[in-house]
Design a protein around this motif. Structure first.
Motif, mmCIF file in Angstrom:
data_model
loop_
_atom_site.group_PDB
_atom_site.id
_atom_site.type_symbol
_atom_site.label_atom_id
_atom_site.label_comp_id
_atom_site.label_asym_id
_atom_site.label_seq_id
_atom_site.Cartn_x
_atom_site.Cartn_y
_atom_site.Cartn_z
ATOM 1 N N UNK A 78 0.837 -1.205 0.000
ATOM 2 C CA UNK A 78 0.000 0.000 0.000
ATOM 3 C C UNK A 78 0.874 1.258 0.000
ATOM 4 N N UNK A 79 0.324 2.329 -0.529
ATOM 5 C CA UNK A 79 1.003 3.622 -0.556
ATOM 6 C C UNK A 79 0.198 4.614 0.260
ATOM 7 N N UNK A 80 0.864 5.302 1.167
ATOM 8 C CA UNK A 80 0.195 6.329 1.957
ATOM 9 C C UNK A 80 0.344 7.668 1.258
ATOM 10 N N UNK A 81 -0.731 8.151 0.664
ATOM 11 C CA UNK A 81 -0.708 9.450 -0.001
ATOM 12 C C UNK A 81 -0.885 10.532 1.053
ATOM 13 N N UNK A 82 0.113 11.385 1.171
ATOM 14 C CA UNK A 82 0.071 12.441 2.177
ATOM 15 C C UNK A 82 -0.416 13.765 1.598
ATOM 16 N N UNK A 83 -0.241 13.948 0.293
ATOM 17 C CA UNK A 83 -0.629 15.219 -0.332
ATOM 18 C C UNK A 83 -0.734 15.022 -1.845
ATOM 19 N N UNK A 84 -1.660 15.768 -2.463
ATOM 20 C CA UNK A 84 -1.822 15.749 -3.917
ATOM 21 C C UNK A 84 -1.614 17.161 -4.439
ATOM 22 N N UNK A 85 -0.718 17.288 -5.422
ATOM 23 C CA UNK A 85 -0.465 18.580 -6.043
ATOM 24 C C UNK A 85 -1.129 18.664 -7.409
ATOM 25 N N UNK A 86 -1.606 19.846 -7.754
ATOM 26 C CA UNK A 86 -2.221 20.085 -9.058
ATOM 27 C C UNK A 86 -1.471 21.180 -9.802
ATOM 28 N N UNK A 87 -1.228 20.945 -11.078
ATOM 29 C CA UNK A 87 -0.834 22.007 -11.978
ATOM 30 C C UNK A 87 -2.083 22.841 -12.273
ATOM 31 N N UNK A 88 -1.906 24.019 -12.879
ATOM 32 C CA UNK A 88 -3.051 24.882 -13.160
ATOM 33 C C UNK A 88 -3.375 24.945 -14.644
ATOM 34 N N UNK A 89 -2.538 25.645 -15.424
ATOM 35 C CA UNK A 89 -2.823 25.860 -16.845
ATOM 36 C C UNK A 89 -2.892 24.550 -17.619
ATOM 37 N N UNK A 90 -3.979 24.361 -18.322
ATOM 38 C CA UNK A 90 -4.230 23.188 -19.170
ATOM 39 C C UNK A 90 -4.372 21.892 -18.381
ATOM 40 N N UNK A 91 -4.411 22.008 -17.058
ATOM 41 C CA UNK A 91 -4.786 20.893 -16.195
ATOM 42 C C UNK A 91 -6.129 21.191 -15.542
ATOM 43 N N UNK A 92 -6.262 22.419 -15.020
ATOM 44 C CA UNK A 92 -7.521 22.845 -14.413
ATOM 45 C C UNK A 92 -8.345 23.713 -15.366
ATOM 46 N N UNK A 93 -7.674 24.564 -16.113
ATOM 47 C CA UNK A 93 -8.378 25.465 -17.027
ATOM 48 C C UNK A 93 -7.602 25.629 -18.333
ATOM 49 N N UNK A 94 -8.313 26.134 -19.352
ATOM 50 C CA UNK A 94 -7.711 26.300 -20.672
ATOM 51 C C UNK A 94 -6.676 27.417 -20.652
ATOM 52 N N UNK A 95 -5.573 27.189 -21.368
ATOM 53 C CA UNK A 95 -4.545 28.215 -21.469
ATOM 54 C C UNK A 95 -3.851 28.180 -22.821
ATOM 55 N N UNK A 96 -3.339 27.011 -23.199
ATOM 56 C CA UNK A 96 -2.530 26.920 -24.416
ATOM 57 C C UNK A 96 -3.334 27.285 -25.662
ATOM 58 N N UNK A 97 -4.637 27.126 -25.632
ATOM 59 C CA UNK A 97 -5.467 27.531 -26.777
ATOM 60 C C UNK A 97 -5.239 29.003 -27.110
ATOM 61 N N UNK A 98 -5.161 29.839 -26.066
ATOM 62 C CA UNK A 98 -4.979 31.272 -26.273
ATOM 63 C C UNK A 98 -3.580 31.581 -26.801
ATOM 64 N N UNK A 99 -2.572 30.853 -26.292
ATOM 65 C CA UNK A 99 -1.205 31.048 -26.780
ATOM 66 C C UNK A 99 -1.094 30.626 -28.246
ATOM 67 N N UNK A 100 -1.741 29.514 -28.585
ATOM 68 C CA UNK A 100 -1.689 29.030 -29.966
ATOM 69 C C UNK A 100 -2.363 30.020 -30.909
ATOM 70 N N UNK A 101 -3.492 30.583 -30.477
ATOM 71 C CA UNK A 101 -4.178 31.574 -31.316
ATOM 72 C C UNK A 101 -3.321 32.824 -31.480
#
Length: 237
Positions: free
Chosen positions: A1-24
């Protein structure tokens, strides 16, 4: 078993759109510059070379991109670009900074579910003011125990954060769309990575070496709603 102590999240293009605007924005830039030099001037390649060289000076984000575009436009056109077209590039950057935050499908529910089971933190890079505004406007900030806006996401940065969190690497899971920035450094430290690819990825973020012995700690998903189940599978070993 693995004891997960914390979960980290990226923001741009993981939680919300970002690269679409850069590409445009890049497409518009190439159209502006193309009027001076035609289609065979390696505009995309030359812009990326300038952006990459400027990362150590300007960092990541819209403002660094805009400054690099201005520099590239002057260089590629041999200073023939008009002041009005340079103003178009600056105005384009201002519009990008005002874009509303558009959460990706299933993200809000996934983060809420994960936050109910584990402490969660946000680890993102980019312009401080812009990232702070996006986090605020996302409506998710209350779910994160800590929000880290860093200049680079690499092994030293994650090592520092884990030491500050008092979390051993093997108890940390990082969720993100970029193998290079979100996943590979955490795996190298001995942590876990959950890769949720986005349909667009900036060239700088596409390449990453994942050693074979670290690949067992990497999970790849298609949609955010798969995340709670993936974490349960990691915890179950």
């Amino acid at each position: 078993m693995t004891t997960i102590r914390m979960v980290g999240f990226d923001a741009d293009d993981t939680l919300w759109r970002s690269e679409d605007y850069f590409a445009a924005a890049q497409s518009t830039f190439e159209s502006i510059v193309g009027a001076y030099v035609g289609d065979d001037a390696r505009t995309t390649e030359r812009l990326y070379a300038i952006e990459k060289a400027n990362l150590a000076v300007f960092g990541y984000g819209v403002k660094g991109m805009a400054l690099s575009m201005v520099e590239a436009a002057i260089e590629i056109t041999e200073s023939r670009i008009s002041s009005s077209d340079l103003q178009r590039i600056v105005q384009m950057a201002k519009e990008m900074l005002r874009h509303p935050v558009d959460l990706l499908p299933g993200v809000r529910e996934a983060v809420e579910q994960v936050a109910a089971d584990y402490p969660v933190v946000l680890v993102t890079k980019g312009d401080l003011f812009h990232q702070e505004a996006k986090v605020r406007d996302s409506g998710l900030s209350h779910l994160f125990r800590r929000i880290e806006i860093v200049s680079e996401k690499d092994v030293p940065t994650y090592r520092r954060l884990l030491e500050e969190f008092a979390i051993p690497p093997e108890g940390f899971v990082m969720v993100g769309n970029s193998l290079r920035s979100d996943i590979a450094p955490v795996l190298e430290l001995g942590g876990w990575g959950v890769h949720v690819p986005y349909h667009l990825t900036w060239e700088h973020e596409r390449q990453a070496d994942i050693p074979a012995d670290a690949a067992r700690r990497l999970r790849s998903l298609t949609h955010a709603d798969e995340l709670p189940g993936a974490l349960r599978a990691i915890a179950a070993g």
